[in-house]
Design a protein around this motif. Sequence first.
Motif, short mmCIF file in Angstrom:
data_model
loop_
_atom_site.label_atom_id
_atom_site.label_comp_id
_atom_site.label_asym_id
_atom_site.label_seq_id
_atom_site.Cartn_x
_atom_site.Cartn_y
_atom_site.Cartn_z
N SER A 1 6.55 -8.08 -5.24
CA SER A 1 7.40 -8.11 -3.97
C SER A 1 8.82 -7.54 -4.57
O SER A 1 9.09 -7.54 -5.68
CB SER A 1 7.59 -9.21 -3.25
OG SER A 1 8.46 -10.34 -3.74
N LEU A 2 9.47 -6.71 -3.49
CA LEU A 2 10.60 -6.06 -3.93
C LEU A 2 11.58 -7.06 -4.51
O LEU A 2 12.43 -6.51 -5.54
CB LEU A 2 11.57 -5.36 -2.70
CG LEU A 2 10.84 -4.06 -2.43
CD1 LEU A 2 11.20 -3.20 -1.02
CD2 LEU A 2 11.18 -2.87 -3.71
N ALA A 3 11.77 -8.11 -3.85
CA ALA A 3 12.82 -9.07 -4.32
C ALA A 3 12.29 -10.50 -3.88
O ALA A 3 11.47 -10.49 -2.90
CB ALA A 3 14.18 -8.93 -3.97
N GLY A 4 12.62 -11.43 -4.19
CA GLY A 4 12.27 -12.91 -3.64
C GLY A 4 13.16 -13.14 -2.63
O GLY A 4 14.02 -13.71 -2.36
N GLY A 5 12.55 -12.43 -1.54
CA GLY A 5 13.40 -12.54 -0.32
C GLY A 5 12.39 -12.94 1.18
O GLY A 5 11.23 -12.52 1.13
N ALA A 6 13.05 -13.34 2.22
CA ALA A 6 12.05 -13.72 3.32
C ALA A 6 11.61 -12.51 3.95
O ALA A 6 10.71 -12.51 4.79
CB ALA A 6 12.96 -14.69 4.31
N GLN A 7 12.60 -11.40 3.72
CA GLN A 7 12.10 -10.27 4.60
C GLN A 7 11.14 -9.37 4.10
O GLN A 7 10.87 -8.38 4.55
CB GLN A 7 13.47 -9.22 5.11
CG GLN A 7 14.22 -8.79 3.71
CD GLN A 7 14.99 -9.58 2.99
OE1 GLN A 7 14.90 -10.90 2.93
NE2 GLN A 7 15.77 -9.11 2.10
N VAL A 8 10.83 -9.64 2.78
CA VAL A 8 9.83 -8.83 2.27
C VAL A 8 8.50 -9.46 2.10
O VAL A 8 8.51 -10.63 1.47
CB VAL A 8 10.30 -8.18 0.74
CG1 VAL A 8 11.61 -7.20 1.05
CG2 VAL A 8 10.66 -9.37 -0.16
N GLY A 9 7.46 -8.78 2.09
CA GLY A 9 6.23 -9.48 2.06
C GLY A 9 5.58 -9.36 0.59
O GLY A 9 5.98 -8.44 -0.30
N GLN A 10 4.71 -9.98 0.22
CA GLN A 10 3.86 -9.90 -1.13
C GLN A 10 2.67 -8.91 -1.14
O GLN A 10 1.97 -9.13 -0.01
CB GLN A 10 3.59 -11.42 -1.59
CG GLN A 10 4.70 -12.17 -1.82
CD GLN A 10 4.30 -13.73 -2.51
OE1 GLN A 10 3.34 -13.75 -3.00
NE2 GLN A 10 5.07 -14.66 -2.30
N TYR A 11 2.54 -8.17 -2.04
CA TYR A 11 1.28 -7.34 -2.18
C TYR A 11 0.60 -7.74 -3.41
O TYR A 11 0.98 -7.98 -4.44
CB TYR A 11 2.01 -5.76 -2.17
CG TYR A 11 2.69 -5.51 -1.33
CD1 TYR A 11 4.21 -5.83 -1.07
CD2 TYR A 11 2.19 -4.75 -0.07
CE1 TYR A 11 4.74 -5.23 0.10
CE2 TYR A 11 2.81 -4.29 1.10
CZ TYR A 11 3.93 -4.70 1.16
OH TYR A 11 4.79 -4.42 2.29
N PHE A 12 -0.84 -7.78 -2.90
CA PHE A 12 -1.75 -8.37 -3.87
C PHE A 12 -2.72 -7.39 -4.67
O PHE A 12 -2.78 -6.25 -4.33
CB PHE A 12 -2.64 -9.27 -3.31
CG PHE A 12 -2.07 -10.59 -2.85
CD1 PHE A 12 -1.23 -10.91 -2.01
CD2 PHE A 12 -2.48 -11.97 -3.79
CE1 PHE A 12 -0.48 -12.20 -1.84
CE2 PHE A 12 -1.82 -12.91 -3.66
CZ PHE A 12 -0.97 -13.28 -2.71
N GLY A 13 -2.95 -7.71 -5.65
CA GLY A 13 -3.93 -6.87 -6.58
C GLY A 13 -5.24 -7.19 -6.26
O GLY A 13 -5.61 -8.20 -5.47
#
Lengths: 115, 111
Positions: free
Chosen positions: A95-107
Amino acid sequence: GAGVSQSPSNKVTEKGKDVELRCDPISGHTALYWYRQSLGQGLEFLIYFQGNSAPDKSGLPSDRFSAERTGGSVSTLTIQRTQQEDSAVYLCASSLAGGAQVGQYFGPGTRLLVL
Amino acid sequence: KQEVTQIPAALSVPEGENLVLNCSFTDSAIYNLQWFRQDPGKGLTSLLLIQSSQREQTSGRLNASLDKSSGRSTLYIAASQPGDSATYLCGSGGSNYKLTFGKGTLLTVNP
């Protein structure tokens, strides 16, 4: 690349051997996560990187598991002296940063089978 | 320790039906909640992210809601299609934003 990539896609090994799994996050993503997905346990968190440091290793199941990240990019998950219960799909996310507003993208994951 | 439960474990519906997938979590101190779909043998595809300050998010035929006080989130799929068939997973974002997942709902949409 456009997404998170992982290699190898499949790995078959013998009990007692060491394995290395690789993750290439999305370019510019500073946060990187490893998860494990097994039939009985579902998806479980293993370790979190922010840059090259790992402030949260709480999910690593034993000292046979270790991970590192270099250059704030590629990460390697190493399993030493593999056991049959290590058989699972190992997923990496960024994710862009460890933040609540960004999601995680998986391989796509690495499917590990320990014989 | 956060626990996430997804109900039902499996769901089979005819094409065109509207449906709701449920996700409940025990610790309401979450930072966000993310819904994913997983196709067989594949990784997770992010569908919707709801921050803890938000009540819902929409994308096309998908709508996700979040009620932190009751520890629940729902994923609403309108006019379901066979291509929607997959396993749907919800993940709650906790400390360090790591996700705690439910075991998923296996959705089958029959033509």
